[in-house]
Design a protein around this motif. Structure first.
Motif, PDB file in Angstrom:
ATOM      1  N   SER A  43       0.827  -1.204   0.000  1.00 51.38           N
ATOM      2  CA  SER A  43       0.000   0.000   0.000  1.00 51.38           C
ATOM      3  C   SER A  43       0.860   1.252   0.000  1.00 51.38           C
ATOM      4  O   SER A  43       0.580   2.222  -0.700  1.00 51.38           O
ATOM      5  CB  SER A  43      -0.930   0.010   1.221  1.00 51.38           C
ATOM      6  N   THR A  46       2.300   1.687  -3.450  1.00 52.83           N
ATOM      7  CA  THR A  46       1.312   1.927  -4.497  1.00 52.83           C
ATOM      8  C   THR A  46       0.555   3.215  -4.282  1.00 52.83           C
ATOM      9  O   THR A  46       0.231   3.919  -5.238  1.00 52.83           O
ATOM     10  CB  THR A  46       0.312   0.745  -4.550  1.00 52.83           C
ATOM     11  N   TYR A  47       0.259   3.551  -3.038  1.00 50.73           N
ATOM     12  CA  TYR A  47      -0.670   4.645  -2.777  1.00 50.73           C
ATOM     13  C   TYR A  47      -0.033   5.847  -2.087  1.00 50.73           C
ATOM     14  O   TYR A  47      -0.713   6.824  -1.835  1.00 50.73           O
ATOM     15  CB  TYR A  47      -1.834   4.151  -1.911  1.00 50.73           C
ATOM     16  N   SER A  58      -0.494  10.602   0.497  1.00 54.21           N
ATOM     17  CA  SER A  58      -1.297   9.392   0.440  1.00 54.21           C
ATOM     18  C   SER A  58      -2.671   9.807  -0.060  1.00 54.21           C
ATOM     19  O   SER A  58      -2.963  11.000  -0.196  1.00 54.21           O
ATOM     20  CB  SER A  58      -1.400   8.728   1.817  1.00 54.21           C
ATOM     21  N   SER A  59      -3.515   8.840  -0.335  1.00 56.58           N
ATOM     22  CA  SER A  59      -4.866   9.175  -0.794  1.00 56.58           C
ATOM     23  C   SER A  59      -5.626   9.954   0.268  1.00 56.58           C
ATOM     24  O   SER A  59      -6.476  10.794  -0.037  1.00 56.58           O
ATOM     25  CB  SER A  59      -5.630   7.901  -1.171  1.00 56.58           C
ATOM     26  N   GLN A  94     -12.654   5.665  -5.036  1.00 50.62           N
ATOM     27  CA  GLN A  94     -11.467   4.840  -4.883  1.00 50.62           C
ATOM     28  C   GLN A  94     -10.756   4.631  -6.210  1.00 50.62           C
ATOM     29  O   GLN A  94      -9.516   4.634  -6.286  1.00 50.62           O
ATOM     30  CB  GLN A  94     -11.854   3.479  -4.284  1.00 50.62           C
ATOM     31  N   ASN A 120      -7.123   5.933  -6.025  1.00 51.12           N
ATOM     32  CA  ASN A 120      -6.168   4.840  -5.917  1.00 51.12           C
ATOM     33  C   ASN A 120      -6.002   4.026  -7.187  1.00 51.12           C
ATOM     34  O   ASN A 120      -5.173   3.113  -7.230  1.00 51.12           O
ATOM     35  CB  ASN A 120      -6.588   3.893  -4.784  1.00 51.12           C
ATOM     36  N   ALA A 156      -9.281   0.213  -1.528  1.00 52.88           N
ATOM     37  CA  ALA A 156      -8.319  -0.460  -2.399  1.00 52.88           C
ATOM     38  C   ALA A 156      -7.028  -0.799  -1.684  1.00 52.88           C
ATOM     39  O   ALA A 156      -6.348  -1.770  -2.039  1.00 52.88           O
ATOM     40  CB  ALA A 156      -8.034   0.417  -3.620  1.00 52.88           C
ATOM     41  N   SER A 157      -6.663  -0.016  -0.664  1.00 54.82           N
ATOM     42  CA  SER A 157      -5.423  -0.282   0.052  1.00 54.82           C
ATOM     43  C   SER A 157      -5.483  -1.566   0.867  1.00 54.82           C
ATOM     44  O   SER A 157      -4.453  -2.036   1.359  1.00 54.82           O
ATOM     45  CB  SER A 157      -5.084   0.903   0.975  1.00 54.82           C
ATOM     46  N   SER A 213      -2.225   4.418  -8.957  1.00 56.15           N
ATOM     47  CA  SER A 213      -2.798   5.579  -8.269  1.00 56.15           C
ATOM     48  C   SER A 213      -2.245   6.866  -8.872  1.00 56.15           C
ATOM     49  O   SER A 213      -1.022   7.064  -8.881  1.00 56.15           O
ATOM     50  CB  SER A 213      -2.465   5.516  -6.784  1.00 56.15           C
TER      51      SER A 213
END
Length: 287
Positions: A6, A9-10, A21-22, A94, A98, A121-122, A173
């Motif tokens: 996570s 990716t995010y 982060s998101s 999302q 993401n 999604a995380s 993302s």
């Protein structure tokens, strides 16, 4: 390790020194507005189930609303917490933030779907078996602990809305990929907050004829900060002793261009999410 995955990716840290982060990205008003526009516009679109029939005599096919169909009921009330609007809004937001909007389809013993549960999604990992079959691994959020099964979940039981992807299986993302642009937006908002916390005053210099010890300088700095800094202490009468002088600093070119820079960041965020600037209430060139 889903936590490591996570983070890669995010999230991450932008060149401006801001952790991205998101979640933190939504602290930037243009990002929040863009995600809200895209997710709500999709959420308010109707999803209807039709029953199609074929008339052999006329050779024509017709369709009619399948009122009471289990799928239609699920799209209207997917679970005990969310309604149809909230489900679509969450999955789309999302997917925008993401790159992946995910929901788990809960089935009863005869495989009939009885609920759709959206999952951040995380919390989701994706795997492919040697035969090409796709499976999902979901680390259940607190409210779904004990509901979502442990282990690999087959693709037929997962609703996956994917954004732009590099491998065709898992979306990337835009927040993580364009963290520098989003980080600059957050950094400028933080800079503006700090600037106006001091009454939009860049500060000044205290001049003391005599040399001060480190302890005396620290006490002076603390006393000055408590009495004269901050929006609530502006325009107070300053009392100086022992030949001390105060020289005010002028507004720097960076501070003077602050508003122009903020306007550009709105356009940059609009470019990332492909949203017209006027949808983000940026009306400078609207006609």
């Amino acid at each position: 390790d889903l936590g490591w995955w996570s983070w890669r990716t995010y999230g991450g840290r932008s060149a401006a020194g801001v952790a991205i982060s998101s979640t933190s990205a939504l602290g930037a008003s243009p990002v929040f507005a863009a995600v809200k526009v895209l997710s709500e516009d999709v959420a308010k679109l109707p999803l209807k189930v039709y029953r199609r029939s074929f008339d052999v005599a006329s050779g024509r096919s017709t369709r009619e609303l399948a009122a009471g169909h289990p799928a239609q009921l699920l799209l209207t009330m997917p679970n005990k917490i969310h309604d149809g609007f909230q489900l679509k809004d969450f999955i789309q937001s999302q997917a925008v933030l993401n790159g992946n909007g995910v929901a788990w389809i809960q089935r009863r013993g005869d495989a009939r779907p009885i609920a759709i549960h959206p999952v951040p999604a995380s919390y989701v990992g994706m795997h492919q078996a040697p035969d090409g079959s796709v499976f999902y691994e979901i680390s259940a959020p607190a409210h779904l602990t004990g509901v979502i099964p442990h282990g690999m979940i087959p693709k037929r039981d997962v609703l996956h809305v994917m954004g732009i992807s590099e491998d065709g299986y898992w979306g990337i993302s835009p927040i993580a990929r364009l963290r520098n642009a989003v980080g600059l937006t957050l950094a400028m908002e933080q800079h503006g907050s700090e600037l106006f916390a001091n009454g939009a005053d860049p500060g000044g210099v205290l001049k003391q004829p005599a040399k001060l010890s480190e302890e005396a300088a620290q006490r002076l700095r603390q006393a000055w900060s408590e009495r004269y800094e901050g929006a609530g202490n502006r325009h107070k009468t300053v009392l100086l002793e022992e030949g001390m002088e105060y020289s005010k600093l002028g507004m720097s070119s960076v501070d003077a261009q602050f508003l122009e820079g903020r306007r550009f960041q709105i356009e940059d965020v609009a470019r990332i999410f492909r949203v017209p600037p006027q949808k983000l209430m940026h009306l400078d060139r609207a006609t």
